[in-house]
Structure formats: structure tokens, C-alpha cells
Design a protein around this motif. Structure first.
Motif, PDB file in Angstrom:
ATOM      1  N   LEU A  22       0.823  -1.206   0.000  1.00  0.00           N
ATOM      2  CA  LEU A  22       0.000   0.000   0.000  1.00  0.00           C
ATOM      3  C   LEU A  22       0.863   1.264   0.000  1.00  0.00           C
ATOM      4  O   LEU A  22       0.475   2.298  -0.536  1.00  0.00           O
ATOM      5  N   LEU A  23       2.058   1.153   0.594  1.00  0.00           N
ATOM      6  CA  LEU A  23       2.899   2.340   0.706  1.00  0.00           C
ATOM      7  C   LEU A  23       3.363   2.826  -0.664  1.00  0.00           C
ATOM      8  O   LEU A  23       3.526   4.033  -0.885  1.00  0.00           O
ATOM      9  N   ALA A  24       3.581   1.893  -1.601  1.00  0.00           N
ATOM     10  CA  ALA A  24       4.038   2.263  -2.929  1.00  0.00           C
ATOM     11  C   ALA A  24       3.049   3.195  -3.610  1.00  0.00           C
ATOM     12  O   ALA A  24       3.407   3.997  -4.474  1.00  0.00           O
TER      13      ALA A  24
ATOM     14  N   VAL B 100      -3.479  -1.050  -6.524  1.00  0.00           N
ATOM     15  CA  VAL B 100      -2.134  -1.391  -6.057  1.00  0.00           C
ATOM     16  C   VAL B 100      -1.586  -2.586  -6.826  1.00  0.00           C
ATOM     17  O   VAL B 100      -0.411  -2.621  -7.202  1.00  0.00           O
ATOM     18  N   ALA B 101      -2.449  -3.557  -7.082  1.00  0.00           N
ATOM     19  CA  ALA B 101      -2.001  -4.753  -7.798  1.00  0.00           C
ATOM     20  C   ALA B 101      -1.505  -4.380  -9.191  1.00  0.00           C
ATOM     21  O   ALA B 101      -0.477  -4.890  -9.662  1.00  0.00           O
ATOM     22  N   VAL B 102      -2.227  -3.493  -9.854  1.00  0.00           N
ATOM     23  CA  VAL B 102      -1.782  -3.066 -11.184  1.00  0.00           C
ATOM     24  C   VAL B 102      -0.428  -2.375 -11.071  1.00  0.00           C
ATOM     25  O   VAL B 102       0.498  -2.637 -11.844  1.00  0.00           O
ATOM     26  N   LEU B 103      -0.301  -1.519 -10.070  1.00  0.00           N
ATOM     27  CA  LEU B 103       0.944  -0.789  -9.855  1.00  0.00           C
ATOM     28  C   LEU B 103       2.131  -1.735  -9.705  1.00  0.00           C
ATOM     29  O   LEU B 103       3.209  -1.506 -10.236  1.00  0.00           O
ATOM     30  N   TRP B 104       1.946  -2.805  -8.991  1.00  0.00           N
ATOM     31  CA  TRP B 104       3.047  -3.730  -8.708  1.00  0.00           C
ATOM     32  C   TRP B 104       3.214  -4.793  -9.773  1.00  0.00           C
ATOM     33  O   TRP B 104       4.332  -5.146 -10.131  1.00  0.00           O
ATOM     34  N   LEU B 105       2.102  -5.322 -10.255  1.00  0.00           N
ATOM     35  CA  LEU B 105       2.206  -6.570 -11.016  1.00  0.00           C
ATOM     36  C   LEU B 105       2.048  -6.413 -12.512  1.00  0.00           C
ATOM     37  O   LEU B 105       2.318  -7.353 -13.262  1.00  0.00           O
ATOM     38  N   ALA B 106       1.636  -5.235 -12.980  1.00  0.00           N
ATOM     39  CA  ALA B 106       1.456  -5.059 -14.420  1.00  0.00           C
ATOM     40  C   ALA B 106       2.814  -5.168 -15.118  1.00  0.00           C
ATOM     41  O   ALA B 106       3.853  -4.996 -14.479  1.00  0.00           O
TER      42      ALA B 106
END
Lengths: 255, 261, 328
Positions: A22-24, B100-106
Motif C-alpha cells: 500500500l505504501l508504494a 495497487v495490484a496493477v501498480l506492482w504486477l502489471a
């Protein structure tokens, strides 16, 4: 008995893993340029904030907050008496009432919204605050009722009896004894109700008639513009966090 | 005392269901008929949507339940801090987790940058793995909270009592833990399943473009055709609602059966 | 006589709409006196207390306090204070505000009521705790605070439901003495519920024994121990020796039975049990068991033949009619 020293074991690791991503989000919201494969943004800035502010965000935030607050208040007032009856096991056959009150948990909120639209258009309620609150209430009431009734029971009635024999008439007893004693339960129910309404997408979309609600505004950006999506997501998270903090404080007064 | 809540539910929820049924059989400006239902029956996209939704819901619920039991067991003696961390995602909206998932995993996302490449693709992937992942992230903490609260009520004492009379750890899982958590676990799983089967913000954000979930399918129909679309959408949503209700009834019945555990 | 005390007349109560627990119960507690309601679990003691306080509705009968009828009044208008078995303190208030709750109900200003509450807190010996939260206080402290709260209400009638029940035995004595002192000093009309007959004897000016929803004997403590009106009363108060005598029954307490070499009755000792301050000896006397409490150094051995003396002035003739009525 010796108190076990806390080990940051599997559970602790799981906890950190759940919170860290969540912090990102916050970093992403203020990263005007963050091209792959860099691990840190090339340039920070407020582009996301500017675009997000332009995208109905203000009114969406206000609409969502207004609807969520009104829904929670309505849900608490309506659920309170029912939860007392159910929580104190005063019904001989509670199952049908339970079932009716829990039913909306099993049905997509988009279905509730779609079904209500049929009537609300005729009544001129689609897109109005009243219409949105009514639709959200259908989805929120089960959660609020279930949380309240779990906290009600013999301990609350015992405290109320004490209030009576201490000379408090019913309304003052409610204010001075019952509500403070039930505060943690009410706070938990209010938090859950607020969050369910705040993040409800399906019925907001169906009843909203184009009126901006925060989740409905946010969704399209997730695929198209990650920075704006992240900015809106932070905005989206803020009242939820505030509500959580408020509840934790209110919940410090155990029954 | 019950009247306000029951009345609100009858009027609003009953009205919503009646409205959905009515919408499904009366297209805008058209004549009443079962056209929408027969469209559903013959539309292969709807069949694919049902299969995809069912698979996503079963996978999400099953995996979340399994992980939740393991985490709850590991955390049953943890302090307040760990419990609070574990519960932290509960109030986070699904849509936010999807973001958040898109931000990390895309593709090109943070995970890929850190690891230098992901062995799999979970955003807009055909299998819908990303959707399942997001649901697991959201629902495991929800179920853990339910389980820990059930295990807080005398579970430890009962477990110690069983251990003290020579019941093995494996037997205690079966005879002490399972009866303690069965009720809340079943209720939690019903709520999770119904939610996954009926919500569409997560699949819209990072699901495959085909097949859609049933709710996505309904939304697409609604948007694509202003005349008959809402009828088909309402019919599809009613199918989803009916399926969740029937499955919930079966699950409650199975959980009540003392031999069913 | 009890025009200004508590008078319950023929009251009937069915708690929660269930089966009747009290059917036509009458009880008089003269003003300024202390009566202990004693009886086994399920006898209806707590139900009676709750009915007097207005927490259970009456099916029939009257409750009068100080000459006025109160059974139609809501609990908060009855001028009755209750100390429940659990302290029932409010977790969001400090100790003083908990005690001041009845004054707040009466509309007294905050400064004033905290001052009055502090005086009552001192009376129960906990002045140092005034500003503490109630969580973390011991059970005994919480129960004293509940007692102070009840006194603050300046009630016409004080009801205590097993006030010592949650305390460990060593702490009971102090609170029991406190209750007696406070009651006597104020001349407060008081009803105390307990299930323990020894506690009843120590707490009460009068004891009312309740069995199955009825008061079967209301008397001074010695009366219940030594002059039971029925076999059931005798058994509850530990008068285990009931000897038939024509159509009546003779009762004598074990501690009054004397074992001697000579005696009008003879029997063989079949059991001896050491009980700390005495030894309980059971003697078989023509197929009838007689129990005697004797001093530890005078204990006969099992199998000994002993004489039994039943001092005439200690023998009590249980009225026969009542015996029939009570024996099931």
C-alpha cells in the motif's frame, strides 16, 4: 505462567507483506515520471493531483462522503432495535428474520442497484442523494445489523438494569448508560457500514445516473493513467483510514 | 422493534429483486416477454462468463479459506500488533487493492523492476490469476479476523484440556479446532463467495477482457444496447444472485450436519 | 408493624413469560431492619429481588414500600437501590462518576455530586481510588464501589443479590461487616440474597428461607437453625437428625447430640469424618442414622458402641401438618 515472548514469525511476516504494497501507492501518486526499469521515480510532481482534481474528484468525494455518512446513520438507527431483539435472543424463531436481514449479502450490489433503478426512475429518485442512500442502505444494513447484534446481549441488559435502579428514566439511561456501554460495538458497526457504502461500486453505478461517486470516477484511470489512479486511490483511502482511527479510539472503551 | 429493519429490507431489497425480475422480462418500451432469458440461454459469451465467474469464485474462496486457517493457526498466540497488521487490509476497498495490484504486477510494474522480470503475467491475463490474487489478499485477512475471534472464545482452554488427556496434535486439529472454526468459516466463505461472484470492480481493473465475469457481462450488455440490454443484464444478475443463494443454503445445511465436518 | 418497611403481598412472577417462579409469595421486612433471603439455587430469590426492584413484571399481588404502593412504578421511580451479584460498573467513567450516577440521574451538578460520591467512597474504604478507571480493579473493590453507588441513591430500600458471591472466602468477612455496619448506622431497610446458610446467619437480623418459590419460614437466625417449621427447613439448615415421634417429628442439630458411655439410646459408630474444628460421627441406632458433631479429641472409633444423649431442651418438635405439606 510465564508470558511467551513475541516472535516475529510467519504471522508477523504475513502482516508486513499485507501492508507494505500500500505504501508504494503514495510514491506513485507523486511520481510525474517513473519509467521502467527504474526503482525510484525520475521526477516527482503534482501532475496526478492536478488531473485528479479536474476529474470530478471534489464532487465525487463530497457525494460519496455524504451518501456514506447518511447511510450509516440511517442504518444504525434502523438496525439498533432489530439487533437488540436478535442479540438478546428474544425471538423464538429468529431464523427467518436473520435470513431476510442477511440476504443482500448474497446478492450482487449491482443487481440491487439495477432492480431499484426500475422504480427509482419512475419516482424521480435516480441520481438523488435519497435514492443513493436507499440503495446503499440495502447493502449496508445487513453488515451493520450483524455487527451490532454480535455485541448486544446479557451484559448490555445488565448494565441497563443498573441504570434503571440508579434512577435513570429510559431516555437518559439510553444516553448516559446504554450508548456509552455499547460504544465499541456501535463504532465497529459504523466503520464497517461507512466502508461498505464508501467503496460500493455496483449500486452507485446503477442508481447514480451519471452523478460522480468516487469508486466510479477512480476505476477508468486504473488502466489508463496509473499516477492519477494512485492519487485518487490515496484520496479514496484517506477517509477510510480516518474512520478506522476514529473507531479504534471509540473502541478503547470496552463494554 | 424488528419492524423498521424488516420493513426496510422488504421494501428495498424485495423491491430491488422484484424490479430486477420486472426489468428482465420487460425491455424498455417493448412488450413483456422472456426474450432476455432466452438470449442468456443461447449466448455462448454468457456461458463462458458463468464458467469463468464460478471458477474465480471457487478458487478465491477455497484458497482464501485454506490460507486463512493456516495464518490463524500461526497467529493464534500473537499479540495485538501482529493481529492489527493482519486485519489491516480488511477496511481497504477492493478497488484500491486492485489499483495497487496493477501498480506492482502489471508489465513494467514495480515487481518486475525489482525482480528483473516476472515469470508469469497476472494483469489482464486470460486465466484471471490477478483477480484471484487480489481477492485472496482481501479475503484472507477478513476470514482470519473471523477465525481468530472464534478461537478467542475458550479454544485454547479446550485445546489444552484435550492435550492433557493425551489427544495428539493432529487429532486436536480435527476434534477441537475444526468444530471451533467451522461455523464462522462457513459463514465467511459464503460471504466471500457471494461477493466474488457478484462484484466487478476487480475484474474490470485487472481481469481478462474475455471471458467477462457475470457482473461484467451484465454491465457490458447494459452499455451496449439501451433497449434490450438492461433486461439481459438484470436476468444475468438474477442468475448470479440465485446461484449464490442456493450455494449458501447448501453450505449452511452441510455445516449443520454433524457428520458433514 | 411494618407500615413503613417493605411489604410484598401474594406476588406472582413468571420471568420472561416462562413458567411461574413465584406464586403468591408474601414477605414483610420492617423498616430499618435487615432480612436475608436464603435458599437453594432456583428457589426464586433473585426473581423476588428483581420483582421488588421492578425488573420483572408482576403477574399478580402487591409491593408496598413505606406505606405506598410501588408495583406499578418504573424501576427508576421506586427509590430502591440494588447491588447486583456482578458490580455492573460503567467502563467509560472513573470510580467517582460511577458512584455519582444516581445523583446525575437526580440532576445534581457535577462538582457537587463528585463531592458527595467521594464521601461515600470513603465510607466503603476506597478513597484512594477516586479517579481511577474501573477496569483493573479487583472484584472486591468493584463490589464496594457498587455498594457505594447504591448508598449514593439514598434509597428507602437496599437490595443486595449475592453481594459476596464473586469474592474469595478471605475477603468476604470484611465486606460482610461493612454491609452490616452501614445498614445499622443508617437504619436502612435491607434485603440480602444468599444461598449460603452460614452467611445468612451472619448477615441477617432475620432470615427468610425460600424453597420452590415460597417463603417457608421467616424468623431470627436461631429459629431457623434450632426451631425449623418443617423437615425441609431442618434439612436446609443442617438439622440432619429427624426422629419420628408419633405423628410428629423430633429434630435436633448434630452439634447438640452428646455421645456418652451411658445414654437412653445406644448405637454403633459407622463413620467418622474429620472436619477441622469438629468430627462428624454417624451412629447407627436400630437402622436409623444419627449424626453428632464432637470435639476431635473425644472421637470414638468406627465400630465402637456408644450411648446417645439427646438433651430435652435441645429437642424441637417439628409441627406435623407442615411436615406433611413439605415432604414430597
Amino acid at each position: 505462567m510465564v508470558r511467551r515472548r513475541h516472535r516475529p514469525g510467519l504471522a508477523g511476516l504475513a502482516g508486513v507483506a499485507l501492508v507494505a504494497p500500500l505504501l508504494a501507492l503514495v510514491v506513485r501518486a507523486f511520481a510525474d515520471e517513473w519509467r521502467s526499469p527504474a526503482l525510484l521515480p525520475q521526477r516527482f510532481g503534482l501532475r496526478g493531483v492536478r488531473i485528479a482534481l479536474g476529474a470530478d474528484t471534489g464532487s465525487a468525494f463530497a457525494n460519496s462522503a455524504e451518501v456514506a455518512l447518511l447511510t450509516v446513520v440511517a442504518a444504525l438507527v434502523i438496525a439498533w432495535p432489530a439487533a437488540r431483539v436478535l442479540g438478546e435472543r428474544r425471538l423464538r424463531h429468529p431464523a427467518p428474520v436473520f435470513l431476510l436481514l442477511a440476504m443482500p449479502l448474497l446478492v450482487p450490489s449491482y443487481a440491487v442497484g439495477t432492480g431499484l433503478t426500475e422504480w427509482f426512475i419512475r419516482l424521480g429518485l435516480d441520481g438523488t442523494t435519497l435514492g443513493l442512500v436507499a440503495a446503499h442502505l440495502t447493502v449496508v444494513l445487513p453488515y451493520v445489523t450483524l455487527v451490532l447484534l454480535a455485541g448486544f446481549g446479557p451484559r448490555l441488559t445488565a448494565i441497563e438494569e443498573m441504570g434503571s435502579v440508579s434512577g435513570l428514566p429510559p431516555l437518559r439511561r439510553l444516553r448516559l448508560v446504554t450508548i456509552p456501554a455499547a460504544a465499541p460495538t456501535v463504532a465497529a458497526a459504523a466503520l464497517l457500514g461507512f466502508l461498505v457504502s464508501w467503496s460500493d461500486y455496483g449500486s452507485s453505478l446503477a442508481i447514480g445516473a451519471g452523478r460522480p461517486m468516487l469508486p466510479v470516477v477512480l476505476l477508468p484511470f486504473v488502466g489508463s493513467d496509473p499516477q492519477v489512479a494512485a492519487t485518487l486511490a490515496v484520496v479514496f483511502l484517506a477517509p477510510a483510514t480516518a474512520a478506522l482511527v476514529f473507531t479504534v479510539r471509540a473502541g478503547r472503551r470496552p463494554l | 422493534m424488528l419492524a423498521p429493519a424488516v420493513l426496510v429490507m422488504l421494501v428495498l431489497f424485495g423491491g430491488a429483486m422484484a424490479g430486477a425480475v420486472r426489468t428482465s422480462v420487460t425491455p424498455l418500451g417493448g412488450h413483456a416477454g422472456a426474450g432476455a432469458w432466452s438470449t442468456l440461454l443461447h449466448d455462448s459469451e454468457f456461458h463462458d462468463a458463468v464458467a469463468f465467474t464460478l471458477r474465480t469464485a471457487v478458487l478465491s474462496t477455497g484458497l482464501a479459506a485454506l490460507l486463512a486457517v493456516l495464518v490463524a493457526l500461526a497467529a493464534r498466540r500473537s499479540g495485538t500488533v501482529v493481529r492489527a497488521l493482519l486485519a489491516a487490509p480488511v477496511p481497504v476497498p477492493h478497488l484500491l487493492v486492485a489499483t495497487v495490484a496493477v501498480l506492482w504486477l502489471a508489465p513494467g510494474g514495480l515487481a518486475e523492476r525489482i525482480l528483473g522480470g516476472l515469470p508469469f503475467d497476472v494483469v489482464h491475463d486470460r486465466a484471471g490469476a490477478g483477480v484471484v490474487l487480489v481477492y485472496i489478499y482481501k479475503e484472507v485477512p477478513f476470514l482470519v479476523v473471523l477465525l481468530l475471534s472464534a478461537m478467542g472464545q475458550g479454544y485454547r482452554e479446550r485445546d489444552e484440556a484435550a492435550a492433557a488427556v493425551g489427544v495428539s496434535p493432529a487429532q486436536r486439529l480435527r476434534w477441537v479446532l475444526w468444530p471451533t472454526i467451522r461455523g464462522p468459516l462457513v459463514v465467511g466463505c459464503i460471504v466471500v463467495f457471494a461477493y466474488v461472484a457478484g462484484a466487478f470492480e476487480v475484474p474490470l481493473a485487472l481481469g481478462p477482457s474475455y471471458p467477462p465475469t457475470v457482473a461484467e457481462y451484465a454491465l457490458q450488455r447494459s452499455d451496449a444496447d439501451l433497449i434490450s440490454g438492461p433486461s439481459v443484464a438484470a436476468a444475468a444478475l438474477l442468475v448470479s444472485a440465485a446461484a449464490s443463494i442456493v450455494l449458501a443454503a447448501l453450505a449452511v445445511r452441510a455445516a449443520k450436519d454433524p457428520q458433514g465436518g | 408493624m411494618s407500615d413503613h418497611g417493605l411489604r410484598c403481598t401474594e406476588i406472582a412472577v413468571s420471568p420472561g413469560g416462562g413458567p411461574p417462579i413465584l406464586r403468591g409469595l408474601s414477605l414483610d421486612v420492617p423498616a430499618g431492619t435487615r432480612t436475608v433471603l436464603v435458599g437453594p439455587s432456583g428457589a426464586g430469590k433473585t426473581t423476588l429481588l428483581r420483582a421488588i426492584a421492578g425488573l420483572e413484571p408482576l403477574d399478580g399481588g402487591r409491593v408496598q414500600l413505606g406505606g405506598r404502593r410501588i408495583d406499578g412504578l418504573a424501576p427508576h421511580r421506586r427509590k430502591i437501590a440494588v447491588v447486583f451479584q456482578e458490580p455492573r460498573l460503567l467502563a467509560h467513567l472513573d470510580v467517582l462518576d460511577n458512584i455519582a450516577l444516581p445523583l446525575r440521574a437526580a440532576g445534581m451538578r457535577k462538582q457537587e455530586r463528585r463531592r458527595v460520591a467521594a464521601a461515600h467512597l470513603e465510607e466503603v474504604g476506597l478513597a484512594a481510588l477516586a479517579r481511577r478507571r474501573v477496569q483493573g480493579l479487583s472484584g472486591g473493590e468493584q463490589q464496594r464501589i457498587a455498594l457505594a453507588r447504591a448508598l449514593t441513591a439514598a434509597p428507602q430500600l437496599l437490595l443486595l443479590d449475592e453481594p459476596l458471591g464473586a469474592l474469595d472466602p478471605n475477603r468476604r468477612g470484611a465486606l460482610r461487616r461493612l454491609i452490616c455496619t452501614i445498614q445499622r448506622d443508617r437504619g436502612l431497610t435491607t434485603v440480602v440474597v444468599t444461598h449460603d446458610r452460614n452467611e445468612a446467619a451472619e448477615l441477617g437480623d432475620h432470615i427468610a428461607l425460600m424453597l420452590e418459590g415460597r417463603i417457608v419460614q421467616h424468623d431470627e437466625p436461631r429459629g431457623l437453625f434450632e426451631r425449623p417449621v418443617s423437615a425441609a427447613v431442618a434439612r436446609f439448615f443442617g438439622t440432619t437428625n429427624l426422629l419420628p415421634d408419633g405423628d410428629a417429628t423430633l429434630a435436633i442439630r448434630p452439634e447438640h447430640v452428646v455421645l456418652a458411655d451411658e445414654g437412653e439410646l445406644r448405637g454403633r459408630v459407622i463413620e467418622t469424618t474429620y472436619a477441622g474444628d469438629h468430627v462428624r460421627v454417624i451412629v447407627d441406632c436400630d437402622g436409623r442414622s444419627i449424626t453428632a458433631h464432637v470435639a476431635p479429641h473425644e472421637t470414638p472409633r468406627v465400630g465402637d458402641e456408644v450411648g446417645i444423649v439427646l438433651p430435652g431442651e435441645r429437642l424441637w418438635r417439628v409441627p406435623p401438618r407442615v411436615v406433611d405439606h413439605e415432604q414430597r
